[in-house]
Design a protein around this motif. Structure first.
Motif, PDB file in Angstrom:
ATOM      1  N   SER A  55       2.467  35.040   3.730  1.00 10.21           N
ATOM      2  CA  SER A  55       3.067  33.479   3.657  1.00 10.21           C
ATOM      3  C   SER A  55       4.224  34.501   3.864  1.00 10.21           C
ATOM      4  O   SER A  55       5.454  34.213   4.979  1.00 10.21           O
ATOM      5  N   ASN A  56       4.818  34.884   3.272  1.00  5.13           N
ATOM      6  CA  ASN A  56       6.490  35.166   3.858  1.00  5.13           C
ATOM      7  C   ASN A  56       7.110  36.135   4.070  1.00  5.13           C
ATOM      8  O   ASN A  56       7.966  36.077   4.743  1.00  5.13           O
ATOM      9  N   GLN A  57       5.580  36.886   4.933  1.00  8.89           N
ATOM     10  CA  GLN A  57       6.103  37.723   6.248  1.00  8.89           C
ATOM     11  C   GLN A  57       6.214  36.655   7.435  1.00  8.89           C
ATOM     12  O   GLN A  57       7.059  36.689   7.885  1.00  8.89           O
ATOM     13  N   TYR A  58       5.216  35.360   7.010  1.00  5.34           N
ATOM     14  CA  TYR A  58       5.411  34.936   8.149  1.00  5.34           C
ATOM     15  C   TYR A  58       7.209  33.874   8.767  1.00  5.34           C
ATOM     16  O   TYR A  58       7.619  33.980   9.676  1.00  5.34           O
TER      17      TYR A  58
ATOM     18  N   THR B 116      -5.510  32.689   1.229  1.00  2.00           N
ATOM     19  CA  THR B 116      -5.202  34.076   1.343  1.00  2.00           C
ATOM     20  C   THR B 116      -5.266  34.797   2.414  1.00  2.00           C
ATOM     21  O   THR B 116      -4.789  35.445   3.332  1.00  2.00           O
ATOM     22  N   ILE B 117      -5.979  33.937   3.627  1.00  3.30           N
ATOM     23  CA  ILE B 117      -6.760  34.573   4.308  1.00  3.30           C
ATOM     24  C   ILE B 117      -5.548  34.325   5.759  1.00  3.30           C
ATOM     25  O   ILE B 117      -5.089  35.064   7.037  1.00  3.30           O
ATOM     26  N   THR B 118      -5.122  33.114   5.320  1.00  7.89           N
ATOM     27  CA  THR B 118      -3.994  32.496   6.896  1.00  7.89           C
ATOM     28  C   THR B 118      -2.556  32.565   6.411  1.00  7.89           C
ATOM     29  O   THR B 118      -1.561  33.350   7.150  1.00  7.89           O
ATOM     30  N   GLY B 119      -2.618  32.844   5.046  1.00  6.17           N
ATOM     31  CA  GLY B 119      -0.786  32.485   4.376  1.00  6.17           C
ATOM     32  C   GLY B 119      -0.374  31.363   4.711  1.00  6.17           C
ATOM     33  O   GLY B 119       0.989  31.094   4.193  1.00  6.17           O
ATOM     34  N   TYR B 120      -0.971  30.621   4.515  1.00  7.49           N
ATOM     35  CA  TYR B 120      -0.345  29.190   4.671  1.00  7.49           C
ATOM     36  C   TYR B 120       0.170  28.242   3.555  1.00  7.49           C
ATOM     37  O   TYR B 120      -0.843  28.949   2.482  1.00  7.49           O
ATOM     38  N   THR B 121       1.226  27.961   3.149  1.00  7.48           N
ATOM     39  CA  THR B 121       1.804  27.354   1.998  1.00  7.48           C
ATOM     40  C   THR B 121       1.088  26.366   1.825  1.00  7.48           C
ATOM     41  O   THR B 121       1.092  24.923   2.815  1.00  7.48           O
TER      42      THR B 121
ATOM     43  N   ARG C  36       0.338  19.577   2.320  1.00  2.96           N
ATOM     44  CA  ARG C  36      -1.366  20.124   1.256  1.00  2.96           C
ATOM     45  C   ARG C  36      -2.578  18.267   2.568  1.00  2.96           C
ATOM     46  O   ARG C  36      -4.465  18.732   2.438  1.00  2.96           O
ATOM     47  N   GLU C  37      -2.047  17.734   3.196  1.00  7.12           N
ATOM     48  CA  GLU C  37      -2.780  16.281   3.869  1.00  7.12           C
ATOM     49  C   GLU C  37      -3.107  17.316   5.076  1.00  7.12           C
ATOM     50  O   GLU C  37      -4.415  17.028   5.605  1.00  7.12           O
ATOM     51  N   LEU C  38      -2.243  17.881   6.229  1.00  7.22           N
ATOM     52  CA  LEU C  38      -2.415  18.626   7.030  1.00  7.22           C
ATOM     53  C   LEU C  38      -3.783  19.954   7.236  1.00  7.22           C
ATOM     54  O   LEU C  38      -4.139  20.512   7.766  1.00  7.22           O
ATOM     55  N   PHE C  39      -4.138  20.929   5.838  1.00  5.43           N
ATOM     56  CA  PHE C  39      -4.865  22.070   5.675  1.00  5.43           C
ATOM     57  C   PHE C  39      -5.578  21.696   3.974  1.00  5.43           C
ATOM     58  O   PHE C  39      -4.869  21.205   3.206  1.00  5.43           O
ATOM     59  N   GLN C  40      -6.991  22.504   4.833  1.00  8.43           N
ATOM     60  CA  GLN C  40      -7.735  22.337   3.471  1.00  8.43           C
ATOM     61  C   GLN C  40      -7.924  23.804   3.987  1.00  8.43           C
ATOM     62  O   GLN C  40      -8.631  25.051   4.228  1.00  8.43           O
ATOM     63  N   PRO C  41      -7.266  24.673   2.132  1.00  8.49           N
ATOM     64  CA  PRO C  41      -7.718  25.698   2.111  1.00  8.49           C
ATOM     65  C   PRO C  41      -9.142  26.799   1.928  1.00  8.49           C
ATOM     66  O   PRO C  41      -9.642  26.135   1.139  1.00  8.49           O
ATOM     67  N   TYR C  42      -9.028  28.070   2.328  1.00 10.31           N
ATOM     68  CA  TYR C  42     -10.289  28.691   2.027  1.00 10.31           C
ATOM     69  C   TYR C  42     -10.351  28.978   0.932  1.00 10.31           C
ATOM     70  O   TYR C  42      -9.888  28.989  -0.363  1.00 10.31           O
TER      71      TYR C  42
END
Length: 478
Positions: free
Chosen positions: A459-462, A294-299, A248-254
């Protein structure tokens, strides 16, 4: 001069014979009549409909809803011919996140950022020095306790006591686990084989086989005094919470985010939390509820499903699905996020409560869901008569509901889309001369949903590209 003809003048008239044959379209239609291909019939621009099942569409420009008539039965109808003037003003549903979307390095100094030059440097943002120290302390305490009681003496040092694990050793141990996840051999001992076939294997130069097995046997995440056997996650809870907080700290979702489930493959049998899902590629494993960009697939966030009896439900009257989404969304409310969910989660209570918090939920709707408007439930004859590309919409309260016929009928609810807006999608169908492509009408709401729900899948594909070895999950099985 005016010439008049009577009907009798044409009674004996016959069309002159020609040997040109039928056109390709006529042949395709004849094949349809002789066969039973409903999908192919839907691809004709102007399909023939028997008179006893004729649908007369009544487009409306009045405030009342449009309708169609089928054998004196009223079937609710509203499509692109009916203007949807109830959609919200885009300025009132703008996306305004608390932080700029993307990677967040606010807690890192400029000097630290310059050192992020390789993948392992970014990995250490999660595998912090504090976490390594905690792992070493818990593992050393666990090993010393068992060896002092006369167990696992083969892993003891030359003086009969446990040789303390250092942070550097723990880093090497985790590195070996990651290497084993994508470089798979038939057994653990093969990674230390002296055979010429394995001469390029880097594992023996990092750590001896005996030492690796010793650390693997005593690996402990939770300090022994803090172990609570009534909690199924007690031995891994510290690292789960650590990863959640760092994520949560390292990424702010689009703007677009999605909630769905994920299965982490596992062969263990005695934890009591292993799940079975027949529709997933991985059928047995640990189930996670996941919030992904959705854009990056980041959890962005996740938590482990412990089963119906052990899961704390926020409101029993609103059910498990409501609790799952609400537990994942606290950090993203009142910012205008577009949340995409499947039919398992979509309920009227959920979409209303999220809308009050300025989270705009676009979700698939089941036939018996409370989010499906009653006018669609009462007038279900449309679903049997609609062809591919047909759709209808209805606006009720603060939400738009769209039904679209593709291979089957799909129902989507949204508080921000316009029902009469239409785009197109390409579909492939089988005709007499082979496979053909055709552009089919598709409501904008459906297109947006398809694009937004891809977050967790991406995200699952990565993950599938880098995680697959059984030893990657050794920590979760101890």
């Amino acid at each position: 001069m005016h010439i008049s003809y009577s009907h009798s003048d044409f009674d004996d008239y016959e069309e002159p014979y020609t040997d040109e044959g039928m056109s390709e379209e006529e042949e395709d239609y004849l094949d349809y009549l002789l066969g039973d291909n409903e999908e192919e019939m839907n691809d004709f621009d102007d399909p023939w409909i028997p008179a006893d099942t004729y649908i007369s569409s009544q487009s409306s420009v009045e405030s009342s809803s449009s309708s169609c008539t089928l054998n004196s039965t009223r079937i609710y109808w509203k499509d692109e011919n009916s203007n949807d003037d109830g959609a919200p003003d885009p300025r009132t549903v703008q996306f305004k996140p608390n932080k700029k979307p993307g990677i967040q390095f606010g807690r890192l100094s400029r000097h630290t950022l310059k050192l992020l030059t390789s993948p392992v440097d970014f990995f250490k943002l999660f595998l912090t020095g504090m976490l390594l120290t905690s792992l070493c302390l818990s593992t050393n305490q666990h090993a010393a306790y068992h060896i002092r009681n006369g167990k696992f003496q083969s892993y003891a040092g030359p003086n009969g006591s446990w040789e303390v694990v250092t942070e550097q050793e723990m880093e090497k141990f985790i590195g070996i686990l990651i290497y084993m996840s994508f470089m798979k051999l038939s057994s653990v001992d093969r990674y230390w084989s002296r055979d010429a076939l394995y001469r390029f294997n880097p594992v023996p130069s990092c750590m001896s086989c005996v030492r690796f097995k010793a650390i693997l046997s005593f690996l402990q995440i939770t300090p022994l005094p803090d172990v609570n056997k009534d909690n199924k996650l007690t031995r891994v809870e510290p690292i789960i919470e650590h990863v959640r907080n760092i994520s949560r700290e390292l990424f702010q979702p689009y703007e677009k985010i999605a909630v769905d489930e994920r299965i982490v493959k596992s062969k263990h049998k005695w934890s009591g939390i292993r799940q079975f899902m027949k529709d997933k590629p991985v059928k047995f494993g640990i189930k996670l509820w996941v919030l992904a960009d959705t854009i990056t697939g980041y959890t962005c966030d996740f938590y482990v499903y412990l089963g119906k009896k052990r899961t704390q439900i926020t409101d029993l009257s609103k059910g498990l699905a409501y609790s799952v989404v609400m537990n994942l969304m606290p950090n993203y409310c009142n910012q205008g996020y577009r949340l995409f969910i499947d039919s398992f989660y979509t309920t009227l209570n959920l979409i209303n409560d999220l809308l009050d918090k300025k989270v705009y939920t676009i979700g698939a709707v089941r036939g018996n869901s409370t989010a499906k408007p009653s006018v669609f439930k009462k007038n279900d004859g449309w679903e049997k008569l609609a062809g591919r590309g047909d759709f209808r919409w209805h606006r009720e309260s603060r939400f738009l509901t769209v039904q679209w016929k593709d291979c089957k009928v799909v129902t989507i609810v949204s508080p921000i889309h316009t029902g009469s807006k239409v785009s197109g999608c390409t579909r492939t169908f089988q005709a007499r001369t082979g496979w053909k492509k055709q552009v089919v009408k598709q409501p904008e709401c459906i297109k947006s949903y398809n694009d937004g729900m891809f977050g967790v899948d991406k995200s699952n594909q990565y993950l599938s590209n880098f995680i697959g070895g059984k030893y990657c999950f050794s920590i979760a099985l101890i």
